[in-house]
Design a protein around this motif. Sequence first.
Motif, PDB file in Angstrom:
ATOM      1  N   CYS A  98      44.694 -11.096 -53.481  1.00 20.02           N
ATOM      2  CA  CYS A  98      45.232 -10.432 -52.289  1.00 20.02           C
ATOM      3  C   CYS A  98      44.986  -8.932 -52.331  1.00 20.02           C
ATOM      4  CB  CYS A  98      46.726 -10.719 -52.155  1.00 20.02           C
ATOM      5  SG  CYS A  98      47.113 -12.431 -51.705  1.00 20.02           S
ATOM      6  N   VAL A  99      45.204  -8.312 -53.477  1.00 19.91           N
ATOM      7  CA  VAL A  99      44.950  -6.878 -53.599  1.00 19.91           C
ATOM      8  C   VAL A  99      43.456  -6.608 -53.481  1.00 19.91           C
ATOM      9  CG1 VAL A  99      45.017  -4.930 -55.200  1.00 19.91           C
ATOM     10  CG2 VAL A  99      47.038  -6.383 -54.913  1.00 19.91           C
ATOM     11  N   GLY A 100      42.633  -7.480 -54.068  1.00 19.98           N
ATOM     12  CA  GLY A 100      41.193  -7.296 -53.986  1.00 19.98           C
ATOM     13  C   GLY A 100      40.663  -7.371 -52.568  1.00 19.98           C
ATOM     14  N   SER A 101      41.264  -8.213 -51.762  1.00 19.26           N
ATOM     15  CA  SER A 101      40.814  -8.361 -50.378  1.00 19.26           C
ATOM     16  C   SER A 101      41.413  -7.309 -49.445  1.00 19.26           C
ATOM     17  CB  SER A 101      41.189  -9.754 -49.853  1.00 19.26           C
ATOM     18  OG  SER A 101      42.600  -9.892 -49.753  1.00 19.26           O
ATOM     19  N   GLY A 102      42.415  -6.574 -49.927  1.00 16.98           N
ATOM     20  CA  GLY A 102      43.065  -5.571 -49.097  1.00 16.98           C
ATOM     21  C   GLY A 102      44.162  -6.135 -48.213  1.00 16.98           C
ATOM     22  N   SER A 103      44.504  -7.408 -48.382  1.00 19.71           N
ATOM     23  CA  SER A 103      45.526  -8.018 -47.541  1.00 19.71           C
ATOM     24  C   SER A 103      46.945  -7.751 -48.024  1.00 19.71           C
ATOM     25  CB  SER A 103      45.299  -9.535 -47.466  1.00 19.71           C
ATOM     26  OG  SER A 103      45.404 -10.128 -48.750  1.00 19.71           O
ATOM     27  N   ALA A 104      47.094  -7.168 -49.212  1.00 21.98           N
ATOM     28  CA  ALA A 104      48.429  -6.875 -49.744  1.00 21.98           C
ATOM     29  C   ALA A 104      48.333  -5.713 -50.710  1.00 21.98           C
ATOM     30  CB  ALA A 104      49.018  -8.105 -50.440  1.00 21.98           C
ATOM     31  N   ARG A 125      36.090   2.521 -52.807  1.00 24.33           N
ATOM     32  CA  ARG A 125      35.765   2.429 -51.378  1.00 24.33           C
ATOM     33  C   ARG A 125      35.557   3.803 -50.754  1.00 24.33           C
ATOM     34  NH1 ARG A 125      38.116  -2.259 -47.781  1.00 24.33           N
ATOM     35  NH2 ARG A 125      36.195  -1.578 -46.769  1.00 24.33           N
ATOM     36  N   ALA A 126      36.148   4.826 -51.349  1.00 19.61           N
ATOM     37  CA  ALA A 126      35.908   6.189 -50.869  1.00 19.61           C
ATOM     38  C   ALA A 126      34.560   6.727 -51.332  1.00 19.61           C
ATOM     39  CB  ALA A 126      37.026   7.116 -51.356  1.00 19.61           C
ATOM     40  N   THR A 127      33.943   6.036 -52.287  1.00 16.05           N
ATOM     41  CA  THR A 127      32.689   6.512 -52.870  1.00 16.05           C
ATOM     42  C   THR A 127      31.485   5.719 -52.399  1.00 16.05           C
ATOM     43  OG1 THR A 127      33.884   7.195 -54.865  1.00 16.05           O
ATOM     44  CG2 THR A 127      31.498   6.957 -55.067  1.00 16.05           C
ATOM     45  N   MET A 128      31.648   4.386 -52.220  1.00 15.22           N
ATOM     46  CA  MET A 128      30.528   3.502 -51.930  1.00 15.22           C
ATOM     47  C   MET A 128      30.572   3.014 -50.481  1.00 15.22           C
ATOM     48  SD  MET A 128      28.938   3.519 -54.786  1.00 15.22           S
ATOM     49  CE  MET A 128      27.819   2.107 -54.858  1.00 15.22           C
ATOM     50  N   PRO A 129      29.417   2.665 -49.908  1.00 13.61           N
ATOM     51  CA  PRO A 129      29.384   2.177 -48.516  1.00 13.61           C
ATOM     52  C   PRO A 129      30.040   0.812 -48.383  1.00 13.61           C
ATOM     53  CG  PRO A 129      27.210   2.050 -49.515  1.00 13.61           C
ATOM     54  CD  PRO A 129      28.059   2.809 -50.473  1.00 13.61           C
ATOM     55  N   ASP A 130      30.460   0.473 -47.168  1.00 15.81           N
ATOM     56  CA  ASP A 130      31.194  -0.768 -46.918  1.00 15.81           C
ATOM     57  C   ASP A 130      30.380  -2.012 -47.281  1.00 15.81           C
ATOM     58  OD1 ASP A 130      33.419   0.576 -46.058  1.00 15.81           O
ATOM     59  OD2 ASP A 130      32.932   0.426 -43.920  1.00 15.81           O
ATOM     60  N   HIS A 131      29.084  -2.015 -46.980  1.00 18.31           N
ATOM     61  CA  HIS A 131      28.297  -3.229 -47.252  1.00 18.31           C
ATOM     62  C   HIS A 131      28.212  -3.496 -48.746  1.00 18.31           C
ATOM     63  CE1 HIS A 131      24.546  -1.280 -48.724  1.00 18.31           C
ATOM     64  NE2 HIS A 131      24.857  -0.313 -47.885  1.00 18.31           N
ATOM     65  N   TRP A 132      28.184  -2.438 -49.556  1.00 20.54           N
ATOM     66  CA  TRP A 132      28.202  -2.637 -51.014  1.00 20.54           C
ATOM     67  C   TRP A 132      29.546  -3.197 -51.438  1.00 20.54           C
ATOM     68  CZ3 TRP A 132      31.206  -1.129 -55.099  1.00 20.54           C
ATOM     69  CH2 TRP A 132      30.692  -1.316 -56.375  1.00 20.54           C
ATOM     70  N   TRP A 133      30.646  -2.641 -50.899  1.00 23.21           N
ATOM     71  CA  TRP A 133      31.960  -3.123 -51.298  1.00 23.21           C
ATOM     72  C   TRP A 133      32.157  -4.584 -50.916  1.00 23.21           C
ATOM     73  CZ3 TRP A 133      35.532  -2.994 -54.586  1.00 23.21           C
ATOM     74  CH2 TRP A 133      36.718  -3.695 -54.367  1.00 23.21           C
ATOM     75  N   GLN A 134      31.686  -4.996 -49.759  1.00 23.30           N
ATOM     76  CA  GLN A 134      31.828  -6.403 -49.356  1.00 23.30           C
ATOM     77  C   GLN A 134      31.117  -7.319 -50.351  1.00 23.30           C
ATOM     78  OE1 GLN A 134      30.341  -6.471 -45.344  1.00 23.30           O
ATOM     79  NE2 GLN A 134      32.046  -5.236 -44.546  1.00 23.30           N
ATOM     80  N   ARG A 135      29.947  -6.911 -50.786  1.00 22.71           N
ATOM     81  CA  ARG A 135      29.221  -7.694 -51.781  1.00 22.71           C
ATOM     82  C   ARG A 135      29.981  -7.724 -53.107  1.00 22.71           C
ATOM     83  NH1 ARG A 135      24.765  -5.389 -54.816  1.00 22.71           N
ATOM     84  NH2 ARG A 135      24.045  -4.183 -53.037  1.00 22.71           N
ATOM     85  N   TYR A 136      30.519  -6.567 -53.518  1.00 20.97           N
ATOM     86  CA  TYR A 136      31.267  -6.508 -54.774  1.00 20.97           C
ATOM     87  C   TYR A 136      32.531  -7.357 -54.697  1.00 20.97           C
ATOM     88  CZ  TYR A 136      33.189  -4.573 -59.071  1.00 20.97           C
ATOM     89  OH  TYR A 136      33.689  -4.436 -60.347  1.00 20.97           O
ATOM     90  N   GLN A 137      33.224  -7.313 -53.563  1.00 17.97           N
ATOM     91  CA  GLN A 137      34.452  -8.080 -53.421  1.00 17.97           C
ATOM     92  C   GLN A 137      34.180  -9.577 -53.544  1.00 17.97           C
ATOM     93  OE1 GLN A 137      36.675  -7.351 -49.804  1.00 17.97           O
ATOM     94  NE2 GLN A 137      37.775  -9.280 -50.031  1.00 17.97           N
ATOM     95  N   GLU A 138      33.076 -10.046 -52.982  1.00 19.31           N
ATOM     96  CA  GLU A 138      32.725 -11.462 -53.109  1.00 19.31           C
ATOM     97  C   GLU A 138      32.553 -11.860 -54.580  1.00 19.31           C
ATOM     98  OE1 GLU A 138      29.248 -12.091 -50.812  1.00 19.31           O
ATOM     99  OE2 GLU A 138      30.235 -11.739 -48.872  1.00 19.31           O
ATOM    100  N   GLY A 175      30.751 -12.617 -65.441  1.00 16.71           N
ATOM    101  CA  GLY A 175      30.921 -11.296 -64.851  1.00 16.71           C
ATOM    102  C   GLY A 175      29.697 -10.399 -64.892  1.00 16.71           C
ATOM    103  N   MET A 176      28.522 -10.936 -65.183  1.00 16.47           N
ATOM    104  CA  MET A 176      27.343 -10.088 -65.304  1.00 16.47           C
ATOM    105  C   MET A 176      26.841  -9.569 -63.950  1.00 16.47           C
ATOM    106  SD  MET A 176      26.615  -9.457 -68.423  1.00 16.47           S
ATOM    107  CE  MET A 176      24.925  -8.887 -68.367  1.00 16.47           C
ATOM    108  N   LEU A 177      27.119 -10.305 -62.870  1.00 14.31           N
ATOM    109  CA  LEU A 177      26.740  -9.772 -61.561  1.00 14.31           C
ATOM    110  C   LEU A 177      27.625  -8.587 -61.181  1.00 14.31           C
ATOM    111  CD1 LEU A 177      25.878 -12.961 -59.475  1.00 14.31           C
ATOM    112  CD2 LEU A 177      24.357 -11.426 -60.752  1.00 14.31           C
ATOM    113  N   LEU A 178      28.872  -8.602 -61.634  1.00 14.85           N
ATOM    114  CA  LEU A 178      29.702  -7.416 -61.482  1.00 14.85           C
ATOM    115  C   LEU A 178      29.087  -6.241 -62.246  1.00 14.85           C
ATOM    116  CD1 LEU A 178      33.299  -8.908 -61.920  1.00 14.85           C
ATOM    117  CD2 LEU A 178      32.229  -8.160 -59.788  1.00 14.85           C
ATOM    118  N   ALA A 179      28.616  -6.519 -63.460  1.00 12.17           N
ATOM    119  CA  ALA A 179      27.994  -5.465 -64.263  1.00 12.17           C
ATOM    120  C   ALA A 179      26.753  -4.903 -63.575  1.00 12.17           C
ATOM    121  CB  ALA A 179      27.635  -6.009 -65.647  1.00 12.17           C
ATOM    122  N   ALA A 180      25.991  -5.779 -62.903  1.00 11.71           N
ATOM    123  CA  ALA A 180      24.815  -5.300 -62.171  1.00 11.71           C
ATOM    124  C   ALA A 180      25.220  -4.299 -61.095  1.00 11.71           C
ATOM    125  CB  ALA A 180      24.071  -6.482 -61.550  1.00 11.71           C
ATOM    126  N   MET A 181      26.359  -4.543 -60.460  1.00 12.96           N
ATOM    127  CA  MET A 181      26.814  -3.616 -59.423  1.00 12.96           C
ATOM    128  C   MET A 181      27.497  -2.384 -60.003  1.00 12.96           C
ATOM    129  SD  MET A 181      27.868  -6.024 -56.193  1.00 12.96           S
ATOM    130  CE  MET A 181      28.353  -7.472 -57.117  1.00 12.96           C
TER     131      MET A 181
END
Length: 433
Positions: A98-104, A125-138, A175-181
């Motif tokens: 919930c915190v990760g999605s911003g819903s709580a 989110r203040a540093t990176m563009p929205d499209h990057w954050w959406q990919r990271y959140q997934e 978690g290696m795709l997280l590391a890639a980002m």
Amino acid sequence: MTDFDRPGPQPREALHADLSADALDFLRRYGLHPDPEAYLAHGYVDLCLKAWPTAGGLPLRLATRWALWTWTTDDLLDGDLRAAPPDAIEQLTRSLLCVGSGSARPAPGDHPAVHALAELIRQTRATMPDHWWQRYQEQLDAWIVAARDKLVHYLQPGRTPTLREYLMLRPADGGMLLAAMWCELADQCITPHWSDPTVRDLLDAFSTCGILMNDLAGGSGEGETFNAVAARMADDGLSWEQARRDVSERLDAEERRFRWLYSAVRQGFHAGPPPAAGTATNPPGDLLLDTRRFALLLDQFRTALTAWTGTSTRYPARRTLRSVLIATWRAGGPRYRPHPRSLARFLAWCSGEPGPVLHRRATPAPDGRTSGAVVPSSGELAGAEAAVPPGELPLGGDRFPLVLGEPAFRLLNSLLDRVCAAACQRLRGDEAR
């Protein structure tokens, strides 16, 4: 002046000190580890600096905090929560999602990892563009769910997965795709070709290399049921040594595949020289250059992770072996030293500085001696060597050249308390002289 406006690169010594202080403050502020100094002593800051050698400022600090948050939360789910009731695990998982999605927002009673996650998201989110954050959140959501499933379905009941089950869950849990980002975040270089088939293949090889390195370094001792070695043993009835050799061969093949794909991406997206490091955004005409640089960042992270995994004291088996190496060689003098062939086998794997480990173990015993330490007998040393299958230990020729059987590990572990303190006393005496 912002972090992006720094006048020139910061000296690496100062950067190491600053990043270490920031990492320590992050762990302390949110209570992510009971002993932050000891946790960072495993070399996590060094790993991040070697993985992102051209990064600096806020992007480097954020990438390092994400790495520390992910690794401490992974330890929480792999270890501290093994005895937790199902409702506590579900509550933590729900809060993180919930915190990760911003819903709580975090509740006052939420785990410290949830509060740290909320702050990381706000800063990122203040540093990176929205499209990057959406990919990271997934990817973050997939990692949280996979870590929960591993805990509930395998770690808590002590069940070893089949190879198919392992392959279905481990890529997300690794978690290696997280590391890639994190690489994109640290270097402020975002590839627009994340979904390109060749880039996806490169990411898959990058992920598999990191996962198998971790599985080999972690071993398959008591309680370690969720890794590639255990899955191969369960599926095909292989011995521990056979399964470990099989996984090591798979890792070698994946590293060759990574190099092949790395060359393909670097050449296939060729559009002139790579861009300067550390730019917050690149012009639209440099999209191909971003992808070329992204491939380089993956290679740098993989190389740094390989070196760190081979030497870090994070892994208990390696701490034991390093301590025993120094103890058997220096505690009792020449008459107690092992055969040079045996010592060479230890040296092939036991690189790194064991001093901090020995220092913590050198506590005086009540009778005035140093923890009652004695030098192991020649029979004990011979037994340890005999328990290691011959031909498994080529000197200096492999990433993890020491393939240690379970009987040998148990014997060496039992010797640790007896010899470490004596070794430390001898080392201190040598330094004084």
